[in-house]
Scaffold this active site. Sequence first.
Site, PDB file in Angstrom:
ATOM      1  CE  LYS A 119      -2.090  -1.252   3.743  1.00 14.17           C
ATOM      2  NZ  LYS A 119      -3.015  -1.415   4.880  1.00 14.17           N
TER       3      LYS A 119
ATOM      4  N   GLY B  55      -9.148   4.103  10.023  1.00 14.86           N
ATOM      5  CA  GLY B  55      -9.673   2.779   9.698  1.00 14.86           C
ATOM      6  C   GLY B  55      -9.567   2.378   8.244  1.00 14.86           C
ATOM      7  CB  THR B  56      -7.986   3.862   5.220  1.00  7.55           C
ATOM      8  OG1 THR B  56      -6.741   4.142   5.875  1.00  7.55           O
ATOM      9  CG2 THR B  56      -8.800   5.138   5.121  1.00  7.55           C
ATOM     10  N   GLY B  57      -6.993   1.148   6.531  1.00  9.43           N
ATOM     11  CA  GLY B  57      -6.316  -0.129   6.358  1.00  9.43           C
ATOM     12  C   GLY B  57      -7.189  -1.297   6.770  1.00  9.43           C
ATOM     13  CB  CYS B  58      -9.431  -1.783   9.682  1.00 12.62           C
ATOM     14  SG  CYS B  58      -8.260  -1.439  11.003  1.00 12.62           S
TER      15      CYS B  58
ATOM     16  CB  THR C  66      -7.742   8.593   6.292  1.00 15.20           C
ATOM     17  OG1 THR C  66      -6.761   9.170   7.174  1.00 15.20           O
ATOM     18  CG2 THR C  66      -7.960   9.511   5.093  1.00 15.20           C
TER      19      THR C  66
END
Length: 264
Positions: free
Chosen positions: A174, A208-211, A206
């Site tokens: 990412k 929690g974007t990875g989760c 942003t």
Amino acid sequence: MINALTIAGSDSGGGAGIQADLKTFSALGAYGMSVITALTAQNTLGVHGVHPVPPDFVLAQLNAVLADIRVDSIKIGMLANVEIVNAVAQGLRQHQPACVVLDTVMIAKGGHPLLLPEAIAGIRDQLLPLADLITPNLPEAAALLGVAEACNEEQMQAQGHALLAMGARAVLMKGGHLGGDESPDWLITPASTTRFAARRIATKHTHGTGCTLSAALAALRPKHKDWIATVDAAKSYLLAAIAAADQLQVGQGIGPVHHFQAWW
């Protein structure tokens, strides 16, 4: 109907972790289940405390779900410490689930550590070979490899291939930490290397974007023919959720993305 399980920490503010995963599963038409690895005292301003769940109870949760319910895919997020890493690896080896997405969570958006340093080796040695896809950001990939953080897309690709060589079956590098108008991601598999370009959306919300991305990948993989199609669909969902984040009014800091933007 897809049955998706998340193994992750709880975010009391509702924007990341278990809460974000279950929202994502629901938004994408999957039935969600959970194994909670840690409780966090958390809001949009940061993480104020972490209480890990005893590893034997983490394993008990995992065994309870997998002994009874058909699980089509698993997303793994925050694991907190090496004992929990070991417990999750034990459960995965025992049950051998169909699809595992490993989000190598190490640091919260506000900078608070969510994984003790000694657990990084456990994730690298035990969980990488059990995961069908790992989704590291640039600092996480560097930590897993023990090298400097990638600062361009060529280095991203090289580190993705290095993680593949360490036992991962597929790697989604990412690129959100790179500068520029785009946020490029690179999907590295034994068969191909694919770039996914996305415009950088002008919002601070942003959390929690990875989760959310890794949960979307787990929810969508059983519906698509390969990881390329799955990543494309998951990123489309995430981009829409980020674009609608400013519609929400949650907290004073870095707010969550809008998981249900298609409905309200």
